[in-house]
Design an enzyme around this catalytic site. Structure first.
Site, mmCIF file in Angstrom:
data_model
loop_
_atom_site.group_PDB
_atom_site.id
_atom_site.type_symbol
_atom_site.label_atom_id
_atom_site.label_comp_id
_atom_site.label_asym_id
_atom_site.label_seq_id
_atom_site.Cartn_x
_atom_site.Cartn_y
_atom_site.Cartn_z
ATOM 1 N N GLU A 190 -0.525 -8.739 -10.253
ATOM 2 C CA GLU A 190 -0.331 -10.030 -10.346
ATOM 3 C C GLU A 190 -1.594 -10.832 -10.764
ATOM 4 O O GLU A 190 -1.839 -11.506 -10.032
ATOM 5 C CB GLU A 190 0.381 -10.662 -8.930
ATOM 6 C CG GLU A 190 1.833 -10.017 -8.841
ATOM 7 C CD GLU A 190 2.542 -10.690 -7.532
ATOM 8 O OE1 GLU A 190 1.819 -11.063 -6.519
ATOM 9 O OE2 GLU A 190 3.661 -10.406 -7.343
ATOM 10 N N GLU A 219 7.022 -4.619 -8.929
ATOM 11 C CA GLU A 219 7.294 -4.965 -7.641
ATOM 12 C C GLU A 219 8.483 -5.925 -7.528
ATOM 13 O O GLU A 219 8.740 -6.801 -8.324
ATOM 14 C CB GLU A 219 5.984 -5.529 -7.227
ATOM 15 C CG GLU A 219 5.849 -6.087 -5.901
ATOM 16 C CD GLU A 219 4.522 -6.626 -5.275
ATOM 17 O OE1 GLU A 219 3.673 -6.109 -5.697
ATOM 18 O OE2 GLU A 219 4.497 -7.493 -4.431
HETATM 19 C C1 GAL Z 1 3.359 -9.934 -3.996
HETATM 20 C C2 GAL Z 1 2.075 -9.061 -3.687
HETATM 21 C C3 GAL Z 1 1.833 -8.234 -2.733
HETATM 22 C C4 GAL Z 1 2.191 -8.775 -1.414
HETATM 23 C C5 GAL Z 1 3.531 -9.397 -1.439
HETATM 24 C C6 GAL Z 1 3.924 -9.802 -0.282
HETATM 25 O O1 GAL Z 1 3.226 -10.967 -4.786
HETATM 26 O O2 GAL Z 1 1.635 -8.411 -5.205
HETATM 27 O O3 GAL Z 1 0.551 -7.621 -2.697
HETATM 28 O O4 GAL Z 1 1.484 -9.790 -1.294
HETATM 29 O O5 GAL Z 1 3.636 -10.599 -2.561
HETATM 30 O O6 GAL Z 1 5.134 -10.669 -0.598
#
Ligand code: GAL
Length: 803
Positions: free
Chosen positions: A431, A509
């Site tokens: 991200e 993710e």
């Molecule tokens: C994502 C991020 C993760 C974690 C997650 C929590 O956007 O890549 O590291 O923070 O959110 O929801």
């Protein structure tokens, strides 16, 4: 263990000062430790006798009390941070006069500065990188030598998740001759692989730091999965003083046993250097012979077998052990995730311990190996509001180090890890805001070039923002071999596929079907429509959205179905496979660990685990929830929910059928029955082709009558699960009794129950059960007697177990 190091047991001092046995060994025992700033601790004669003696891996913050005053905040699990010192006395006076000595750290958090006999060796800011220094010229051959390490993690908030504090990975001492194979030089690839034969390409280096030409024999052998030597080849080489020899050798293996996630066969490649028939150096790497292909139409293909990536993101901590994880912790974690059907892990968002990768190689778990969370621009929130004041303190993650250190951290990461067969993809970031503008183009290209220079596997980068209107900056995305999609939707994948039909895509993710739930917490009567889950003190604007947990489950289900039915998407990584310390969002104090995982911090599966098992495994399974103990709610309506991979499911309440339903495995709605609560039992039956194939029964249970102990994992360390049972041996899903334990012939490493709000210490001889369960983690001491734990709680007989 570093798989590439061979530990030999003998150490021979020869008359010819140039020929000694080379040796590499762990120096994890007997470190002196203090948690404060002691600037003169690097001095040779400094008196450390009052310091604590510790064994590595060591995370000093994990055993400390949680406190709202700690500046690591919820992100750092409210645990202390700061400056610490370690000293190690080394007896190396019998090193040959011509030998070279190196000290190798697998990782120490953070800003590690190292002195040897008061000589400054250097600083490594990233706490996740492995690093090595040569100490030869500072060795004192007349007395003991002293290695001093200062760690500084005082600039807080210093991480988006719990980093740990201390020398939390192995340290090695390496003794080499003046002609040797350097660390990470050996690199084995498998350019041609079929069931009939495979070509192994072995590259390495021999460095001669002598001033004379040296003539040597370099023997390369291959050991099969049973340790039998099946191939031997040799090169006779002459290396001029001050020069290197580069090995580049192809070896052919007939009928190789291929490495696959279902059958992870491993070979060993051994290199040994001989001079005048005497062994001068050795190196060894473990490899898996496999063919990896990345396609648009079939996704990831392993040995001609298309494999949908069913992945989980993990952070590096081992729950109650903090960052000082052990091999057994990894074995347990991978076992539980494989039982769910996961076939891949994403190492969010930093280099992991080598032993984690060794475990994935051995157990057949693919790895997306990730280097960074952020580049030059610090992640949001970029400042924290200090306790009620308007003061804002800037966070100190990695962005301020990126310009100076990213190239080296990435290069070392690839060199250290590239022989692991389980790694199927690298990741250069997560991200990254700079992927949304022109600044990302040059950085992405630079990082990709480093990956390509040192390895042949592709790299991704977790990119977010698809579907936000203003999509990521395409010239930056175009630099990435296989773009990673974070939190995108089916229609976004379709648009990308239409716009870029040759683009390979992977979901780096996505939300998990568990979202932010704690194991075994249910409020089924609050609102039959939505609420399965808990209330906690919350500091998040989206409170209501999160409390509607049925929607959260269904969001996770939709995320997977969006991927499952699109062949051009290689697969997905859920956030997360396991709860981790820190990043407690959306909860605040007293929450000190996350609750995104489908497995809790103690390693117990939550309900969402079974959703993935129903999608990712084929042996018939069924899971019914919530439990059936609702005293005071008799006659009220509630929902019962089922995850199963069978074609049809039937629910019975006290033996009365509530109807049979088709189980649509492409549905994004939960399979649910509305029932009226009445004590007794509920049973679900799964049918395939009309035949009953699996079932599960939940009973209304009685009071606690016994504790059940089970040794579940027992290798380097031991995991013992504790469960509360009633008089009929039913598991009690609501038990929260405090248990006490006594230990014999073992050391307590940690205890946990999976409750993310528990402020009980992780190292203590007591623990409350959380919804019926707890875990105790022990390390046997050196006596020959078996370890024993005796567990008691008020009102029932104590129980014990040996291991
Ligand atoms: C994502 C991020 C993760 C974690 C997650 C929590 O956007 O890549 O590291 O923070 O959110 O929801």
């Amino acid at each position: 263990m570093l798989s590439c190091f061979l530990i030999v047991t003998c150490f021979i001092s020869c008359k010819d000062t140039r020929i000694h046995t080379a040796k590499t060994w762990k120096i994890n025992d007997g470190w002196k430790f203090i948690q404060k700033d002691v600037p003169n601790a690097k001095e040779i004669n400094f008196d450390d006798s009052t310091w604590t003696t510790v064994e590595l891996p060591h995370d000093w913050s994990i055993s400390k009390p949680f406190s709202k005053q700690n500046p690591s905040f919820s992100r750092g699990a409210w645990l202390p941070t700061g400056i610490s010192y370690y000293r190690k006395h080394l007896d190396i006076s019998d090193i040959g006069t011509d030998q070279k000595v190196f000290v190798h750290f697998e990782g120490a958090y953070r800003n590690a500065e190292v002195w040897f006999n008061a000589h400054y060796l250097g600083k490594r800011p990233s706490g996740y990188s492995a690093f090595e220094y040569e100490i030869t010229k500072f060795i004192d051959r007349t007395s003991k030598n002293i290695l001093t390490v200062k760690l500084d993690n005082s600039e807080q908030p210093g991480s988006r998740w719990y980093s740990g504090n201390g020398i939390y990975r192995d340290v090695f001492l390496k003794v080499k001759n003046s002609i040797y194979i350097p660390t990470w030089a050996t690199y084995v690839t498998t350019p041609k692989v079929s069931k009939q034969s495979a070509t192994l390409n072995v590259k390495s280096e021999v460095v001669n730091v002598d001033d004379k030409t040296r003539k040597l024999e370099l023997r390369v052998s291959v050991l099969d999965t049973r340790g039998k030597e099946i191939i031997q080849d040799q090169k006779y080489i002459a290396v001029q003083g001050g020069k290197k020899y580069a090995l580049d050798l192809d070896l052919e293996i007939k009928k190789p046993l291929l490495w696959h996630i279902n059958d992870p066969d491993l070979y060993n490649i051994r290199l040994e250097l001989f001079e005048k028939e005497k062994s001068v150096d050795k190196d060894s790497v473990r490899v898996g012979i496999r063919k990896m292909e990345y396609t648009v139409d079939k996704g990831f293909v392993l040995n001609d077998d298309p494999i949908k990536i069913k992945g989980v993101c993990l952070h590096h901590d081992a729950g109650p052990l903090g960052a000082a994880a052990r091999k057994t912790s990894y074995e347990r974690q991978i076992r539980i995730l494989k039982e769910m059907g996961a076939n891949a892990v994403r190492t969010a968002h930093n280099p992991f311990d080598s032993e984690f990768l060794d475990t994935c190689d051995e157990m057949g778990m693919l790895v997306m190996n990730e280097a960074f969370d952020e580049w030059e621009v610090v992640k949001k929130p970029q400042t924290f509001r200090e306790k009620g004041n308007k003061v804002r303190i800037p966070v100190k993650y990695y962005a301020h180090l990126f310009k100076e250190w990213a190239n080296k951290d990435l290069k070392d990461f690839i060199l250290r890890d590239r022989n692991h067969p389980s790694i199927f993809m690298w990741s250069i970031g997560n991200e990254i805001d700079q992927m949304r503008d022109e600044s990302g183009v040059a950085i992405a290209k630079r990082l990709m070039d480093i990956v390509h220079q040192y390895d042949n596997r592709p790299a991704t980068c977790g990119v977010n923002g698809y579907g936000w209107g203003d999509w990521p900056h395409e010239p930056a995305v175009a630099q990435i071999d296989i773009p990673g999609y974070n939190y995108a939707k089916g229609e976004n994948y379709d648009k990308e596929h239409r716009d870029f039909p040759n683009r390979k895509m992977i979901v780096t993710e996505h939300t998990s079907a568990q979202m932010i739930a704690n194991r075994g917490e249910y409020y089924p009567f609050k609102s039959v429509e939505s609420s399965l889950q808990l209330d906690l003190p919350i500091s998040h604007t989206d409170t209501q959205k999160f409390l509607k947990n049925r929607k959260a489950y269904e969001q996770g289900m939709k995320a997977w179905i969006d991927v499952k039915n699109r062949p051009f998407v290689m697969g997905e990584f859920i956030w997360t496979g396991w709860d981790y310390l820190g990043e407690t969002i959306p909860y605040s104090w007293p929450a000190r660990s996350s609750s995104f995982g489908v497995v809790d911090l103690a390693g117990f599966p939550k309900d969402g685990y079974y959703y993935y098992q129903s999608q990712w495994t084929s042996s018939p399974m069924i899971h019914l929830f919530p439990h059936w103990n609702w005293q005071g709610h008799e006659g009220e309506k509630m929902h019962l929910n089922v995850f199963s991979n069978t074609q049809e499911v039937e629910l019975f309440v006290n033996e009365v059928s509530q109807g049979r339903k088709t189980n649509d495995l492409n549905s994004t709605k939960m399979l649910t029955w509305e029932v009226v609560y009445q004590p007794g039992n509920v049973k679900v039956v799964g049918y395939n082709s009309g035949k009953m194939i699996t079932q599960e029964t939940l009973n209304t249970v009685g009071d606690i009558s016994s504790l059940e102990l089970e040794v579940t994992d027992n290798t380097e360390i031991t995991y013992i699960e504790v469960k509360a049972l009633d008089k009929d041996a039913n598991f009690i899903p609501t038990a929260n009794h405090k248990i006490n334990f006594k230990i014999e012939n073992a050391e307590l490493l940690g205890v946990a129950n999976g409750n993310n709000r528990s402020l009980e210490p992780f190292v203590a001889s007591f623990r409350k059960l959380y919804n019926g369960k707890a875990i105790i983690i022990l390390k046997k001491n050196n006596s020959n007697k078996p370890g024993k734990v005796i567990v008691s709680t008020d009102g029932i007989p104590e129980v014990d177990i040996t291991f």
